[in-house]
Design an enzyme around this catalytic site. Structure first.
Site, PDB file in Angstrom:
ATOM      1  N   TYR A  33      40.895 -37.641 -61.353  1.00  0.00           N
ATOM      2  CA  TYR A  33      40.860 -36.616 -62.735  1.00  0.00           C
ATOM      3  C   TYR A  33      42.534 -35.734 -63.059  1.00  0.00           C
ATOM      4  CZ  TYR A  33      41.314 -32.642 -59.283  1.00  0.00           C
ATOM      5  OH  TYR A  33      41.921 -31.682 -58.567  1.00  0.00           O
ATOM      6  N   ARG A  52      50.877 -38.219 -64.579  1.00  0.00           N
ATOM      7  CA  ARG A  52      50.912 -38.177 -62.982  1.00  0.00           C
ATOM      8  C   ARG A  52      49.028 -38.705 -62.592  1.00  0.00           C
ATOM      9  NH1 ARG A  52      49.519 -32.595 -60.520  1.00  0.00           N
ATOM     10  NH2 ARG A  52      47.931 -32.654 -62.127  1.00  0.00           N
ATOM     11  N   ARG A 101      25.925 -51.052 -55.465  1.00  0.00           N
ATOM     12  CA  ARG A 101      26.541 -50.209 -54.319  1.00  0.00           C
ATOM     13  C   ARG A 101      27.349 -51.166 -53.353  1.00  0.00           C
ATOM     14  NH1 ARG A 101      27.071 -48.121 -48.965  1.00  0.00           N
ATOM     15  NH2 ARG A 101      27.666 -46.622 -48.506  1.00  0.00           N
ATOM     16  N   LYS A 150      45.977 -38.329 -56.817  1.00  0.00           N
ATOM     17  CA  LYS A 150      44.785 -36.405 -57.560  1.00  0.00           C
ATOM     18  C   LYS A 150      43.086 -37.562 -57.641  1.00  0.00           C
ATOM     19  CE  LYS A 150      44.020 -32.818 -60.674  1.00  0.00           C
ATOM     20  NZ  LYS A 150      44.514 -31.887 -59.908  1.00  0.00           N
ATOM     21  N   GLU A 182      50.177 -27.169 -48.655  1.00  0.00           N
ATOM     22  CA  GLU A 182      49.329 -26.220 -50.054  1.00  0.00           C
ATOM     23  C   GLU A 182      48.207 -25.793 -50.200  1.00  0.00           C
ATOM     24  OE1 GLU A 182      48.913 -29.670 -52.736  1.00  0.00           O
ATOM     25  OE2 GLU A 182      47.722 -30.504 -51.361  1.00  0.00           O
ATOM     26  N   LEU A 206      49.508 -32.670 -53.936  1.00  0.00           N
ATOM     27  CA  LEU A 206      49.791 -32.954 -55.307  1.00  0.00           C
ATOM     28  C   LEU A 206      51.448 -32.625 -55.407  1.00  0.00           C
ATOM     29  CD1 LEU A 206      47.370 -34.328 -57.261  1.00  0.00           C
ATOM     30  CD2 LEU A 206      47.817 -31.844 -57.706  1.00  0.00           C
TER      31      LEU A 206
END
Length: 286
Positions: A33, A52, A101, A150, A182, A206
């Protein structure tokens, strides 16, 4: 007011938006995301977020759902359709679904899923929280080892924010092997004299888009930047501290684990960097 969202090529009311229950983002957090801020109806640091996103997709061997130009057009249209002056655009890309799945990736050629929606945030740039400063607690960092990608695996950061809330604070900084990695949704810094200290880039944190811009602006303002490991104790002994993120820009930190920094109010360097970032970002917004 019902928002217009974007799901797999279609603009539609949020009340009509659906994804498959077999989508791998839903079943396995097999998704990445980005969050892009909107100021004055324009996108902040869009190119950085797009680059990114591609890096995250490449790292997971996931197909790009559209070109950067198409993505920009989608974002701009959502801003227009939803009348966003200040707010956020959330983007999520999943590996999609082949209808069931399985731990094994779907067959090659399975289209990725893509979802975007806006969040209206009036007063985003003039946040009262930034005037007051954030109170931080420290927590153990028990996340997976590729934090530079991310992904939507945000359960522990969410738990960390709830730990902070339960402690009567605003956020948490994560610590691994004695050193700060972080914040739960931001990069972490402290200031001593004329020097800003922050952890260097690696797979441990990140690679923040706002981080990159703020460090460049700090150096242009003749501030010294040290990218190195640091402890909670060092940060507690600092003159001031702050965090950076796409949704909060530069957020001053005034307390860490009950220890007040300076006089307990946002420090001058954090305040100035926030001003510079907002000013320069507005000029470069698209």
């Amino acid at each position: 007011m019902t928002r217009t969202v974007y799901v797999n090529g279609t603009y539609l009311p949020e009340t009509e938006a659906t994804i498959s229950i077999f989508d791998r983002g839903f079943l396995m957090a097999d998704a990445v995301y980005e969050v892009t801020s909107v100021l004055d109806g324009k996108l902040i640091d869009f190119d950085g977020h797009a680059m990114r996103l591609k890096r995250s997709l490449d790292a997971l061997d996931m197909a790009e759902p559209c070109s950067t130009k198409e993505l920009l057009d989608i974002c701009r249209k959502l801003v227009e359709l939803n009348g966003i002056d200040e707010g956020l655009i959330y983007l999520q890309v999943t590996r999609g679904s082949d209808g069931d799945r399985d731990f094994v990736f779907p067959a090659e050629g399975t289209p990725p899923g893509i979802v975007l929606f806006t969040q209206n945030k009036p007063g985003l740039a003039d946040s009262p929280a930034a005037q007051k400063g954030a109170r931080i607690i420290s927590i153990d960092d028990i996340r997976w080892g590729r934090r530079d990608i991310k992904t939507v695996q945000l359960l522990y950061p969410s738990m960390g924010k709830m730990m902070a809330k339960k402690a009567g604070c605003d956020d948490a900084w994560m610590v691994e092997d004695g050193y700060v990695t972080e914040g739960t949704s931001n990069n972490a810094y402290f200031v001593k004299g004329n020097t800003i200290v922050t952890r260097p880039l690696s797979s441990d944190i990140l690679h923040g888009i706002t981080r990159k811009a703020v460090l460049r602006m700090a150096q242009e303002a003749q501030l010294k930047v040290e990218e190195r490991l640091f402890t909670i104790q060092e940060a507690q002994a600092a003159d001031e501290a702050f965090t950076t993120s796409a949704s909060a820009f530069v957020m001053p930190v005034v307390e860490i684990d009950g220890v007040r920094l300076g006089d307990g109010t946002p420090g001058p360097i954090a305040r100035r960097l926030r001003e510079i970032y907002l000013e320069e970002s507005r000029k470069a917004a698209i």
